[in-house]
Design a protein around this motif. Structure first.
Motif, PDB file in Angstrom:
ATOM      1  N   GLY A 172      28.708  -8.548  20.923  1.00 40.50           N
ATOM      2  CA  GLY A 172      28.232  -7.162  20.995  1.00 40.50           C
ATOM      3  C   GLY A 172      28.314  -6.502  19.634  1.00 40.50           C
ATOM      4  N   GLU A 173      29.534  -6.428  19.104  1.00 40.33           N
ATOM      5  CA  GLU A 173      29.737  -5.944  17.737  1.00 40.33           C
ATOM      6  C   GLU A 173      30.645  -6.941  17.035  1.00 40.33           C
ATOM      7  OE1 GLU A 173      30.169  -1.376  16.908  1.00 40.33           O
ATOM      8  OE2 GLU A 173      31.152  -1.791  18.813  1.00 40.33           O
ATOM      9  N   ALA A 174      30.381  -7.161  15.747  1.00 39.33           N
ATOM     10  CA  ALA A 174      31.257  -8.032  14.962  1.00 39.33           C
ATOM     11  C   ALA A 174      31.856  -7.199  13.839  1.00 39.33           C
ATOM     12  CB  ALA A 174      30.458  -9.193  14.381  1.00 39.33           C
ATOM     13  N   VAL A 175      33.106  -7.477  13.516  1.00 39.04           N
ATOM     14  CA  VAL A 175      33.793  -6.715  12.477  1.00 39.04           C
ATOM     15  C   VAL A 175      33.305  -7.161  11.101  1.00 39.04           C
ATOM     16  CG1 VAL A 175      36.054  -6.166  11.477  1.00 39.04           C
ATOM     17  CG2 VAL A 175      35.836  -6.556  13.957  1.00 39.04           C
ATOM     18  N   ALA A 176      32.992  -6.202  10.227  1.00 37.21           N
ATOM     19  CA  ALA A 176      32.620  -6.516   8.845  1.00 37.21           C
ATOM     20  C   ALA A 176      33.454  -5.643   7.916  1.00 37.21           C
ATOM     21  CB  ALA A 176      31.132  -6.259   8.618  1.00 37.21           C
ATOM     22  N   ALA A 177      33.942  -6.245   6.841  1.00 40.34           N
ATOM     23  CA  ALA A 177      34.716  -5.472   5.856  1.00 40.34           C
ATOM     24  C   ALA A 177      33.869  -5.307   4.602  1.00 40.34           C
ATOM     25  CB  ALA A 177      36.006  -6.202   5.527  1.00 40.34           C
TER      26      ALA A 177
END
Ligand code: MCA
Ligand code: AMP
Length: 516
Positions: free
Chosen positions: A440-445
């Protein structure tokens, strides 16, 4: 209506024949209802023998097993407070929860005892026991000599039953204290609303350290005396294999996406099913439609929070509307307000506020935070933005909190940013969610390097990995010269999301570093 001790409420739903099976594990081991009653009694007696009093906390970070569920029931029976912890949490995270909740007993996985035990002792915890995925560890032997009857302690509806920690926008987790009445009243409503009935079999593939798997799923089955087919973790093929023996399944959207990726997932495979429930994160209308095309069944989407248990649901018999979370459940007052606190008309987007017997009374030892989150007339500010159509169906359209939901797990960017900003070579960071087909959503830094530094994505991830659960780890790392800010100096995350959604659309692959 008073629900009393939540265990007593659930117990009333057990079947007359306690020798019927209640849980079947993947390995085929069956637990009957009398074992649920007797082992939870022995464990409750153990809690009392250890000196735990009503209101004392029992912190539990153990792999999913029927015994872990029995420990939960025992904690309710002894009127202690159950504090379930995600099995992915690492030392620093566990240390915070133990320090904050001050449990009298900590139960951890046998393989973690070497670090949990000293940490718990440092925080003055009197007892540490262990429980493994096969019932191994020191907990069950400690309870073996205890009587298998226990008079479940009567409690007021307002007595705390569980503390569920939810991450905070400041990076500091808050413990939502849910009472017997909050959880019990919601269980009764869902029992009726979703038409739990004799002959139901729940296929349970969710973790049991969250509201979804522990309360919504297990309570539904226990309250209706329905057996559960139990998977230690979600696996699409294992689910498909068991569907013909089940009638109800509950999952997060990622699970539905993964089921649809399997060729064997068909109308034939789901022929015995009467209900698929989705929640914890938005279910895409496309997934809903694909599911219906493939199986002929319409997923029932509902919406809730750790602080409130379930709030809305699409109807069981009526129209299930894709892209909406349905109607407020009976007893739930839900309003959508604009910035001035006025109720919005149909179609207008505003802040969702809720009130009802299911809504918690406050955060553990955070009176100021609790006050902030409630309005003067007693509504809880959910932090979700939504709208209602002319028929009253609610849609969640966004969040006023900076929050990422990945595969049904909540991740608060601030927690990661605080760690990243303290790492060598990082001047500052912004953590965002990018669309991801699977989660659904992926974490990005997004990282701005310190002058002269050239931070390496893998090294940053390795440093994060030591401190936080791996489900929070960024799947992408981007290095840029400067974060976009508005005139007030606030980082414009929407611009970052737009920019990187275009650069790296939907890549659930290994983390990467790139220059922007
Ligand atoms: C696991 N990983 C994840 C996630 N889950 N990464 C990002 N997002 C995730 N959700 C990581 C693991 O840490 C691991 O990393 C690697 O992925 C593989 O682990 P595995 O266990 O095999 O993961 P998975 O099969 O991909 O798990 C996906 C899942 C799981 C089955 C969808 O996330 C899950 O069970 N989600 C349910 C969450 C839930 O119950 N939420 C309810 C919250 P590494 O290899 O590096 O160690 S209650 C709530 O929200 C409210 C009240 C409500 O409305 O219900
Ligand atoms: P938690 O803090 O883990 O209890 O997560 C609660 C949050 O999950 C809610 O505030 C919503 O943002 C989100 N959520 C739960 N169910 C749904 C749903 N069906 N659709 C969209 N968001 C949801």
């Amino acid at each position: 209506m008073s629900t009393g001790n939540l265990y007593d409420l659930l117990r009333r739903g057990f079947p007359e024949d306690l020798s019927a099976w209640c849980i079947e594990t993947e390995a085929g081991r069956r637990y009957d209802w009398s074992e649920v009653e007797r082992t939870s009694a022995a464990l409750a007696n153990l809690l009392v023998a250890l000196g735990l009093r009503p209101g004392d906390r029992v912190a539990v970070q153990v792999p999913k097993s029927p015994e872990a569920l029995l420990l939960y029931l025992a904690t309710l029976r002894a009127a202690c407070v159950f504090l379930p912890l995600n099995t992915g949490y690492r030392q620093a995270e566990i240390e915070y929860f133990i320090g904050d909740a001050e449990p009298a007993l900590v139960v951890c996985a046998p393989e973690n005892a070497s670090w949990v035990e000293p940490l718990a002792r440092r925080h003055g915890v009197s007892h540490v026991l262990t429980l493994g995925s096969e019932g191994d560890g020191s907990l069950l032997p400690a309870a073996a000599a205890q009587a298998q009857q226990f008079d479940t302690r009567p409690v007021d509806d307002a007595a705390p039953a569980c503390i569920i920690y939810t991450s905070g926008t400041t990076g500091r987790s808050k413990g939502a204290v849910l009472s017997h009445g909050n959880i019990g009243s919601n269980a009764l409503v869902l029992h009726h609303y979703w038409r739990w009935r004799c002959g139901d079999v729940l296929l349970h593939a969710l973790p049991i350290f969250h509201v979804h798997g522990l309360f919504v799923a297990c309570h539904g089955a226990l309250l209706s005396g329905s057996p559960m087919l139990w998977l230690s973790k979600f696996d699409a093929r294992a689910v498909i294999e068991r569907l013909p023996r089940a009638t109800i399944f509950m999952g997060v959207p990622t699970m539905y996406v993964r089921l649809l990726d399997e060729d064997g997932f068909s109308a034939q495979a789901t022929r015995s099913m009467r209900l698929f429930v989705s929640g914890s994160a938005p279910l895409l209308a496309a997934t809903f439609r694909q599911f219906e095309e493939r199986t002929g069944q319409r997923i029932l989407e509902r919406y809730g929070m750790s602080e409130t248990v379930m709030l809305t649901s699409n109807p069981y018999d009526g129209r299930r509307e894709p892209g909406t979370v349905g109607l407020p459940l009976p007893g739930v007052d839900l309003r959508i307000v604009d910035e001035d606190g006025n109720e919005c008309g149909a179609g207008a987007v505003g802040a969702i506020q809720v009130r009802g017997p299911n809504v918690f009374a406050g955060y553990w030892r955070m009176p100021d935070k609790t006050r902030e989150e409630f309005t003067d007339d007693g509504y809880f500010r959910t932090g979700d933005l939504g709208s209602r159509d002319a028929s009253g169906y609610v849609s969640i359209v966004g969040r006023s909190r900076d929050l990422i939901i990945s595969g049904g797990y909540n991740i608060y960017p601030k927690e990661l940013e605080l760690i990243l900003d303290g790492l060598d070579g990082v001047a500052e960071s912004a953590v965002i969610g990018l669309p991801d087909r699977d989660y659904g959503e992926a974490v990005a830094a997004v990282i701005v390097p310190a002058p002269g530094a050239r931070p390496d994505g893998s090294a940053l991830l390795a440093a994060l990995k030591e401190r936080i659960a791996s489900f929070k780890l960024p799947r992408h790392v981007f290095v840029i010269d400067e974060l976009p800010r508005n005139t007030m100096g606030k980082v414009q995350k929407n611009l970052l999301r737009e920019r990187f959604a275009r650069v790296r659309p939907d890549r659930p692959d290994q983390p990467d570093a790139c220059s922007g």
